[in-house]
Write a protein that holds these residues in place. Structure first.
Motif, PDB file in Angstrom:
ATOM      1  N   ALA A 284      49.421  48.215  49.528  1.00  0.00           N
ATOM      2  CA  ALA A 284      48.784  47.645  48.341  1.00  0.00           C
ATOM      3  C   ALA A 284      47.539  48.430  47.945  1.00  0.00           C
ATOM      4  O   ALA A 284      47.271  48.634  46.754  1.00  0.00           O
ATOM      5  CB  ALA A 284      48.433  46.186  48.603  1.00  0.00           C
ATOM      6  N   SER A 285      46.771  48.877  48.924  1.00  0.00           N
ATOM      7  CA  SER A 285      45.559  49.651  48.618  1.00  0.00           C
ATOM      8  C   SER A 285      45.890  50.945  47.890  1.00  0.00           C
ATOM      9  O   SER A 285      45.153  51.373  46.995  1.00  0.00           O
ATOM     10  CB  SER A 285      44.806  49.963  49.917  1.00  0.00           C
ATOM     11  N   VAL A 320      57.135  48.732  50.736  1.00  0.00           N
ATOM     12  CA  VAL A 320      56.058  48.048  50.009  1.00  0.00           C
ATOM     13  C   VAL A 320      55.685  48.817  48.744  1.00  0.00           C
ATOM     14  O   VAL A 320      55.576  48.238  47.653  1.00  0.00           O
ATOM     15  CB  VAL A 320      54.828  47.876  50.930  1.00  0.00           C
ATOM     16  N   GLU A 321      55.492  50.117  48.849  1.00  0.00           N
ATOM     17  CA  GLU A 321      55.072  50.908  47.693  1.00  0.00           C
ATOM     18  C   GLU A 321      56.136  50.919  46.597  1.00  0.00           C
ATOM     19  O   GLU A 321      55.817  50.798  45.409  1.00  0.00           O
ATOM     20  CB  GLU A 321      54.734  52.328  48.135  1.00  0.00           C
ATOM     21  N   ASN A 322      57.415  51.055  46.961  1.00  0.00           N
ATOM     22  CA  ASN A 322      58.464  51.091  45.942  1.00  0.00           C
ATOM     23  C   ASN A 322      58.597  49.755  45.223  1.00  0.00           C
ATOM     24  O   ASN A 322      58.716  49.708  43.989  1.00  0.00           O
ATOM     25  CB  ASN A 322      59.801  51.472  46.576  1.00  0.00           C
ATOM     26  N   LEU A 323      58.585  48.641  45.974  1.00  0.00           N
ATOM     27  CA  LEU A 323      58.730  47.336  45.340  1.00  0.00           C
ATOM     28  C   LEU A 323      57.516  46.989  44.485  1.00  0.00           C
ATOM     29  O   LEU A 323      57.653  46.469  43.364  1.00  0.00           O
ATOM     30  CB  LEU A 323      58.961  46.262  46.406  1.00  0.00           C
ATOM     31  N   VAL A 324      56.309  47.272  44.988  1.00  0.00           N
ATOM     32  CA  VAL A 324      55.099  46.931  44.234  1.00  0.00           C
ATOM     33  C   VAL A 324      54.949  47.825  43.006  1.00  0.00           C
ATOM     34  O   VAL A 324      54.594  47.360  41.920  1.00  0.00           O
ATOM     35  CB  VAL A 324      53.860  47.021  45.150  1.00  0.00           C
ATOM     36  N   SER A 325      55.239  49.124  43.152  1.00  0.00           N
ATOM     37  CA  SER A 325      55.114  50.020  41.995  1.00  0.00           C
ATOM     38  C   SER A 325      56.124  49.654  40.912  1.00  0.00           C
ATOM     39  O   SER A 325      55.805  49.702  39.710  1.00  0.00           O
ATOM     40  CB  SER A 325      55.301  51.474  42.430  1.00  0.00           C
ATOM     41  N   ASN A 326      57.341  49.268  41.296  1.00  0.00           N
ATOM     42  CA  ASN A 326      58.319  48.802  40.312  1.00  0.00           C
ATOM     43  C   ASN A 326      57.815  47.565  39.581  1.00  0.00           C
ATOM     44  O   ASN A 326      57.951  47.438  38.356  1.00  0.00           O
ATOM     45  CB  ASN A 326      59.652  48.493  40.984  1.00  0.00           C
ATOM     46  N   GLY A 334      48.228  42.912  31.247  1.00  0.00           N
ATOM     47  CA  GLY A 334      47.486  41.689  31.509  1.00  0.00           C
ATOM     48  C   GLY A 334      48.194  40.747  32.466  1.00  0.00           C
ATOM     49  O   GLY A 334      47.656  39.679  32.798  1.00  0.00           O
ATOM     50  N   GLY A 335      49.386  41.120  32.913  1.00  0.00           N
ATOM     51  CA  GLY A 335      50.140  40.272  33.827  1.00  0.00           C
ATOM     52  C   GLY A 335      49.664  40.406  35.263  1.00  0.00           C
ATOM     53  O   GLY A 335      48.725  41.150  35.579  1.00  0.00           O
ATOM     54  N   THR A 336      50.354  39.702  36.152  1.00  0.00           N
ATOM     55  CA  THR A 336      49.986  39.680  37.565  1.00  0.00           C
ATOM     56  C   THR A 336      51.198  40.010  38.424  1.00  0.00           C
ATOM     57  O   THR A 336      52.301  39.517  38.159  1.00  0.00           O
ATOM     58  CB  THR A 336      49.443  38.290  37.960  1.00  0.00           C
ATOM     59  N   VAL A 337      50.973  40.830  39.414  1.00  0.00           N
ATOM     60  CA  VAL A 337      51.987  41.106  40.439  1.00  0.00           C
ATOM     61  C   VAL A 337      51.528  40.433  41.724  1.00  0.00           C
ATOM     62  O   VAL A 337      50.421  40.712  42.214  1.00  0.00           O
ATOM     63  CB  VAL A 337      52.177  42.615  40.648  1.00  0.00           C
ATOM     64  N   THR A 338      52.363  39.556  42.250  1.00  0.00           N
ATOM     65  CA  THR A 338      52.010  38.789  43.448  1.00  0.00           C
ATOM     66  C   THR A 338      52.853  39.239  44.627  1.00  0.00           C
ATOM     67  O   THR A 338      54.089  39.320  44.520  1.00  0.00           O
ATOM     68  CB  THR A 338      52.228  37.283  43.204  1.00  0.00           C
ATOM     69  N   VAL A 339      52.185  39.526  45.727  1.00  0.00           N
ATOM     70  CA  VAL A 339      52.858  39.981  46.944  1.00  0.00           C
ATOM     71  C   VAL A 339      52.528  38.997  48.054  1.00  0.00           C
ATOM     72  O   VAL A 339      51.354  38.766  48.361  1.00  0.00           O
ATOM     73  CB  VAL A 339      52.420  41.398  47.347  1.00  0.00           C
ATOM     74  N   GLY A 416      60.955  57.129  36.054  1.00  0.00           N
ATOM     75  CA  GLY A 416      61.311  56.933  37.457  1.00  0.00           C
ATOM     76  C   GLY A 416      62.512  57.765  37.804  1.00  0.00           C
ATOM     77  O   GLY A 416      63.191  58.300  36.927  1.00  0.00           O
ATOM     78  N   THR A 417      62.781  57.870  39.089  1.00  0.00           N
ATOM     79  CA  THR A 417      63.914  58.684  39.543  1.00  0.00           C
ATOM     80  C   THR A 417      65.187  57.871  39.680  1.00  0.00           C
ATOM     81  O   THR A 417      66.272  58.434  39.795  1.00  0.00           O
ATOM     82  CB  THR A 417      63.585  59.315  40.904  1.00  0.00           C
ATOM     83  N   GLY A 418      65.082  56.543  39.716  1.00  0.00           N
ATOM     84  CA  GLY A 418      66.266  55.728  39.921  1.00  0.00           C
ATOM     85  C   GLY A 418      66.709  55.658  41.367  1.00  0.00           C
ATOM     86  O   GLY A 418      67.821  55.212  41.658  1.00  0.00           O
ATOM     87  N   LEU A 419      65.837  56.095  42.284  1.00  0.00           N
ATOM     88  CA  LEU A 419      66.185  56.088  43.712  1.00  0.00           C
ATOM     89  C   LEU A 419      65.339  55.114  44.526  1.00  0.00           C
ATOM     90  O   LEU A 419      65.577  54.952  45.720  1.00  0.00           O
ATOM     91  CB  LEU A 419      66.018  57.500  44.302  1.00  0.00           C
ATOM     92  N   GLY A 420      64.362  54.477  43.895  1.00  0.00           N
ATOM     93  CA  GLY A 420      63.446  53.618  44.642  1.00  0.00           C
ATOM     94  C   GLY A 420      64.136  52.476  45.348  1.00  0.00           C
ATOM     95  O   GLY A 420      63.954  52.262  46.553  1.00  0.00           O
ATOM     96  N   LEU A 421      64.944  51.700  44.620  1.00  0.00           N
ATOM     97  CA  LEU A 421      65.624  50.562  45.240  1.00  0.00           C
ATOM     98  C   LEU A 421      66.704  51.011  46.216  1.00  0.00           C
ATOM     99  O   LEU A 421      66.979  50.330  47.205  1.00  0.00           O
ATOM    100  CB  LEU A 421      66.231  49.665  44.168  1.00  0.00           C
TER     101      LEU A 421
END
Length: 461
Positions: A284-285, A320-326, A334-339, A416-421
């Protein structure tokens, strides 16, 4: 081989000759002893005794020679016969010893023997001596069996059986001459065919994806050398676009290398004991600046407990980085991403907590927990929610495919590359975990992952 057979045959001949010589001597000695007793008692005279001994010797010699003529030892024939295998109608190796599905068919077309693997494949369900035509639905295999019944051969035959669009078996049929049964061994070619098809698709897609930025770079270079050669003011805009394309190609190559590395080590279970809480903090950092640039609030709920798992630190950081960056990419400004992250009593509860939190949502499990993980073992889960447009239900099954970009279903032009997920799916498979998606159109999407929790150190030792 012939020298060994000849030596063994000669040994047997010498042994048989010795036994017959012994029998000759015993017979002659007994006859002479009888005549000697008759001579001592006066029952016969000396001349009659000598004549009797000579007659006994002649009869014994005739027996000795006659037995050799009746049973002549043939060295080569005897040795070869001793080395011949059993009749081909009799199974030398039990079918249960074979690792592949195997069964035997008699000349009447009935299945007379099979191992457990073949029973599962053919779905015999305890039937006794069923006809092959009632169990086997492949005309190609039935035709090969008929050919083996009519024409035995020392060379095994092989036929490919297409069971379905994604299932292929190869059947090996063997019936040597004089054999009364046909041996059929089945080999599942489906994994090899799928791997070959996946490899071919991967190369084709990778070539296409790399060609796009390379074409853009080549086009701008040609423009700067040609029509824009004397227009330095436009070079800055061209160079900015070229830098974006070069960065995109660099990310694509990095993701390809990462995916290849993860796939190559997927069969080797991780061994390190690590804290998912520390991984969440580090991942997350690294994305706080990215979220700030896009005007997204990043809400990370860090637990007090360490949440230990057995895993690979770098790979779980990628999750973590792939899911959060997506989630940051697809959230509205102005939205929120919650982990959130936590523990569950078992993998089923972990799956429910990670990907079944919203009522009236569309859901899809992208990868199941492997069967060898105990259903009652504690689990650790991670959930990442965004406030984006959501994903249409028909697109959910394709999430996690290589080079499939979610902006095709969510709208907007997201780079994106389409390979994250795809990378996340392979990492979770490596960690014996699962992955699912939950979405509500116009409200947002959540991706959840879960994996077995590490046993307490005291119990592990």
């Amino acid at each position: 081989m012939s020298d060994v057979v000849s030596s063994a045959a000669q040994t047997r001949v010498r042994r048989a000759t010795g036994l017959r010589t012994r029998d000759f001597g015993v017979l002659l000695a007994i006859f002479a002893t009888v005549l000697l007793l008759m001579l001592v008692t006066g029952a016969t005279g000396p001349l009659e005794a000598i004549a009797g001994v000579l007659a006994a010797a002649a009869v014994s010699a005739a027996y000795f020679v006659g037995s050799a003529v009746i049973s002549p030892p043939d060295a080569e024939t005897d040795g070869v016969a001793a080395s011949l295998p059993p009749s081909p109608a009799i199974s030398v190796i039990p079918l249960k010893s074979l690792p592949l599905p195997a069964f035997e068919i008699d000349l009447d077309g009935r299945i007379v023997a099979f191992n457990a693997e073949a029973e599962d494949v053919l779905r015999l369900d305890g039937r006794v001596r069923p006809r092959a035509s009632t169990v086997i639905r492949s005309p190609v295999l039935l035709s090969a069996i008929d050919d083996a019944v009519r024409t035995p051969s020392d060379t095994p035959a092989a036929v490919d059986v297409e069971v379905g669009p994604d299932e292929t078996w190869r059947a090996y049929l063997s019936r040597p001459p004089q054999a009364e049964r046909i041996l059929v061994v089945l080999e599942d070619l489906s994994p090899l065919r799928r791997a070959a098809r996946s490899r071919s698709d991967f190369i084709a897609n990778a070539s296409h994806e790399l060609r796009t930025p390379l074409t853009a770079l080549s086009g701008f270079i040609e423009t700067m050398r040609g029509p824009a050669k004397d227009d330095p003011e436009s070079w800055g805009r061209f160079l900015d676009i070229m830098a974006i394309e070069a960065e995109r190609m660099s990310r694509l190559i990095a993701d390809l290398l990462s995916l290849s590395r993860i796939e190559s080590s997927e069969q080797v279970a991780p061994r390190d004991r690590i804290s998912l809480r520390d991984i969440l903090r580090a991942g997350a950092s690294a994305l706080e600046g990215f979220a700030e640039d896009r005007g997204i609030r990043l809400n990370v709920v860090v637990p007090a407990e360490p949440l230990h798992v057995i895993g690979n630190y770098d790979e779980l950081i990628q999750v973590v980085e792939n899911l959060v960056s997506n989630a940051i990419k697809y959230s509205r400004p102005g939205g929120t991403v919650t982990v959130t992250v936590g523990t569950a009593s078992d993998t089923q509860q972990g799956r429910a907590t990670a990907a079944q939190a919203w009522p009236e949502s569309d859901r899809m499990t992208l990868i199941q927990t492997v069967a060898r993980v105990g259903t009652s073992d504690p689990a650790v889960w991670l959930r990442v929610e965004d406030e984006g447009p959501g994903i249409e239900r028909e697109h959910l099954p394709r999430l996690g495919e290589r080079f499939y970009r979610t902006d095709q279903s969510r709208g907007g032009k997201i780079t994106g590359t389409g390979l994250g997920l795809a990378i996340v799916k392979h990492i979770m498979a490596h960690h014996r975990g699962g992955m699912a998606v939950e979405t509500r159109l116009g409200q947002g999407t959540a991706f959840g992952v879960w994996m077995p929790a590490a046993k307490p150190e005291a119990a592990a030792s």
